[in-house]
Design an enzyme around this catalytic site. Structure first.
Site, PDB file in Angstrom:
ATOM      1  N   ASN A  11       0.860  -1.185   0.000  1.00 47.65           N
ATOM      2  CA  ASN A  11       0.000   0.000   0.000  1.00 47.65           C
ATOM      3  C   ASN A  11       0.896   1.235   0.000  1.00 47.65           C
ATOM      4  O   ASN A  11       1.495   1.573   1.014  1.00 47.65           O
ATOM      5  CB  ASN A  11      -0.887  -0.049   1.259  1.00 47.65           C
ATOM      6  N   TRP A  12       0.965   1.889  -1.154  1.00 44.80           N
ATOM      7  CA  TRP A  12       1.871   3.037  -1.288  1.00 44.80           C
ATOM      8  C   TRP A  12       1.356   4.277  -0.571  1.00 44.80           C
ATOM      9  O   TRP A  12       2.068   5.264  -0.447  1.00 44.80           O
ATOM     10  CB  TRP A  12       2.093   3.376  -2.756  1.00 44.80           C
ATOM     11  N   LYS A  13       0.083   4.269  -0.194  1.00 46.57           N
ATOM     12  CA  LYS A  13      -0.543   5.455   0.432  1.00 46.57           C
ATOM     13  C   LYS A  13      -0.359   6.663  -0.493  1.00 46.57           C
ATOM     14  O   LYS A  13      -0.404   6.487  -1.714  1.00 46.57           O
ATOM     15  CB  LYS A  13       0.020   5.676   1.841  1.00 46.57           C
ATOM     16  N   HIS A  97      -9.118   0.986   5.594  1.00 44.49           N
ATOM     17  CA  HIS A  97      -7.796   1.198   6.201  1.00 44.49           C
ATOM     18  C   HIS A  97      -7.949   2.162   7.391  1.00 44.49           C
ATOM     19  O   HIS A  97      -8.769   3.087   7.340  1.00 44.49           O
ATOM     20  CB  HIS A  97      -6.834   1.782   5.161  1.00 44.49           C
ATOM     21  N   GLU A  99      -6.281   4.597   8.321  1.00 39.03           N
ATOM     22  CA  GLU A  99      -6.109   6.020   7.993  1.00 39.03           C
ATOM     23  C   GLU A  99      -7.396   6.596   7.401  1.00 39.03           C
ATOM     24  O   GLU A  99      -7.720   7.770   7.619  1.00 39.03           O
ATOM     25  CB  GLU A  99      -4.915   6.194   7.038  1.00 39.03           C
ATOM     26  N   GLU A 169      -4.388  -4.873  10.935  1.00 37.35           N
ATOM     27  CA  GLU A 169      -3.364  -3.843  11.091  1.00 37.35           C
ATOM     28  C   GLU A 169      -3.609  -3.087  12.396  1.00 37.35           C
ATOM     29  O   GLU A 169      -4.457  -2.182  12.442  1.00 37.35           O
ATOM     30  CB  GLU A 169      -3.428  -2.851   9.922  1.00 37.35           C
ATOM     31  N   GLY A 175       3.425   2.455  10.713  1.00 41.83           N
ATOM     32  CA  GLY A 175       4.348   3.562  10.506  1.00 41.83           C
ATOM     33  C   GLY A 175       5.113   3.972  11.749  1.00 41.83           C
ATOM     34  O   GLY A 175       5.699   5.046  11.802  1.00 41.83           O
ATOM     35  N   SER A 215       4.441  -1.960  10.197  1.00 41.57           N
ATOM     36  CA  SER A 215       5.902  -1.981  10.321  1.00 41.57           C
ATOM     37  C   SER A 215       6.534  -3.318   9.906  1.00 41.57           C
ATOM     38  O   SER A 215       7.494  -3.768  10.532  1.00 41.57           O
ATOM     39  CB  SER A 215       6.331  -1.587  11.739  1.00 41.57           C
ATOM     40  N   GLY A 236       3.261  -0.972   4.204  1.00 44.84           N
ATOM     41  CA  GLY A 236       3.243   0.447   3.863  1.00 44.84           C
ATOM     42  C   GLY A 236       4.632   0.912   3.467  1.00 44.84           C
ATOM     43  O   GLY A 236       5.094   0.688   2.348  1.00 44.84           O
ATOM     44  N   GLY A 237       5.335   1.523   4.408  1.00 51.14           N
ATOM     45  CA  GLY A 237       6.642   2.145   4.137  1.00 51.14           C
ATOM     46  C   GLY A 237       7.607   1.262   3.354  1.00 51.14           C
ATOM     47  O   GLY A 237       8.226   1.715   2.383  1.00 51.14           O
TER      48      GLY A 237
HETATM   49  P1  13P Z   1       3.677   0.515   7.579  1.00 48.86           P
HETATM   50  O1  13P Z   1       4.183  -0.764   6.928  1.00 48.86           O
HETATM   51  O2  13P Z   1       4.352   1.735   7.030  1.00 48.86           O
HETATM   52  O3  13P Z   1       3.659   0.418   9.056  1.00 48.86           O
HETATM   53  O4  13P Z   1       2.139   0.659   7.100  1.00 48.86           O
HETATM   54  C1  13P Z   1       1.287  -0.416   7.221  1.00 48.86           C
HETATM   55  C2  13P Z   1       0.028  -0.085   6.515  1.00 48.86           C
HETATM   56  O5  13P Z   1      -0.716   0.771   6.932  1.00 48.86           O
HETATM   57  C3  13P Z   1      -0.271  -0.816   5.269  1.00 48.86           C
HETATM   58  O6  13P Z   1      -1.571  -0.604   4.850  1.00 48.86           O
END
Ligand code: 13P
Length: 259
Positions: A11-13, A97, A99, A169, A175, A215, A236-237
């Site tokens: 997930n590149w956000k 998600h 967020e 998650e 993050g 993470s 994510g990251g």
């Molecule tokens: P991180 O891997 O950056 O913690 O993000 C996880 C995430 O929200 C994937 O959707």
């Protein structure tokens, strides 16, 4: 006992220009044949979907969107629909998600409508659930995840439920560099599988794909994947660099072969 092949979704956000996206997808597509039956999915921002589709079509790498509206079209400024995601080449869509829940006021009820829209349009929903730190500390993790699943799934029937990918998650692990300990993640994954068994029976629960997110890095993917109910990752990251994203898939694949 060896496990099913891993699914690793990135997930590149709100990251990546077209040029950055092209380079990242190309590197992932190039690495995919070396990863056996591990499946990788890239989830770029909407602006990069069509370009990413040109690179992933006909490859083992899947493509997903980060959000979907429940209506097919209409006066919903800023939104994107199932037919549009299909048109752009998507097979998957992230729904609920944390967020989106936290910053854009998504609720379990809207999550349910979005799951229905995704299924209606032949998209695989990646249905996200997770507790906040306050909920965990108050001992409410299982209740919260249970409610998110009950309302998010609603009256979804067994056939449709079998097309959903679930993602656990924990909000406090996203993050932050603070990954859930394997046993902590496994406890919730096992609960999710148990809930699916209650609702839909054992075969459906056994086949369900339940991803962990928060993470995840190449350094912790192996040990997390060894847990019985962790079937892959929502990253994510670490999905913004081909080396770390592919490294996670490779570590999960290695763990999947462990007897
Ligand atoms: P991180 O891997 O950056 O913690 O993000 C996880 C995430 O929200 C994937 O959707």
């Amino acid at each position: 006992m060896s496990k099913k092949a891993p699914l690793v979704a990135g997930n590149w956000k709100m990251h990546a220009t077209l040029a950055e996206g092209r380079a990242l997808v190309s590197a992932i597509v190039t690495a995919a044949p070396g990863l056996g039956n591990a499946r990788m999915v890239v989830i770029p921002p909407f602006t990069a979907l069509s370009e990413a589709a040109k690179l992933t079509v006909g490859t083992a790498v899947g493509l997903g969107g980060q959000n979907i509206h429940w209506e097919d079209k209409g006066a919903f400024t800023g939104e994107i629909s199932g037919p549009m995601l299909r048109d752009a080449g998507c097979d998957y869509v992230v729904i609920g998600h944390s967020e989106r829940r936290q910053y854009f006021s998504e609720t379990d009820a809207t999550v349910h409508k979005k799951v229905g829209a995704a299924l209606r349009h032949g998209l695989t929903p990646i249905l996200c659930v997770g507790e906040s730190l306050e909920e965990r500390e108050a001992g409410k993790t299982i209740d919260r995840i249970g409610a998110q699943l009950d309302v998010g799934l609603g009256e979804t029937g067994r056939g449709d439920a079998e097309r959903i990918v679930f993602a656990y998650e924990p909000v406090w692990a996203i993050g932050t560099g603070r990954t859930a300990a394997p046993a902590q993640a496994e406890e919730v994954h096992a609960f999710i599988r148990g809930k699916l068994e209650e609702k839909y029976g054992k075969p459906t629960a056994a086949c369900a794909i339940i991803l962990y997110g928060g993470s995840v890095k190449p350094a912790n993917a192996y040990i997390l994947y060894l847990e019985r109910d962790i079937d892959g990752f929502l990253v994510g990251g670490a999905s913004l660099e081909a080396d770390s994203f592919v490294g996670i898939a490779s570590e999960a694949l290695r763990a999947s072969k462990e007897e």
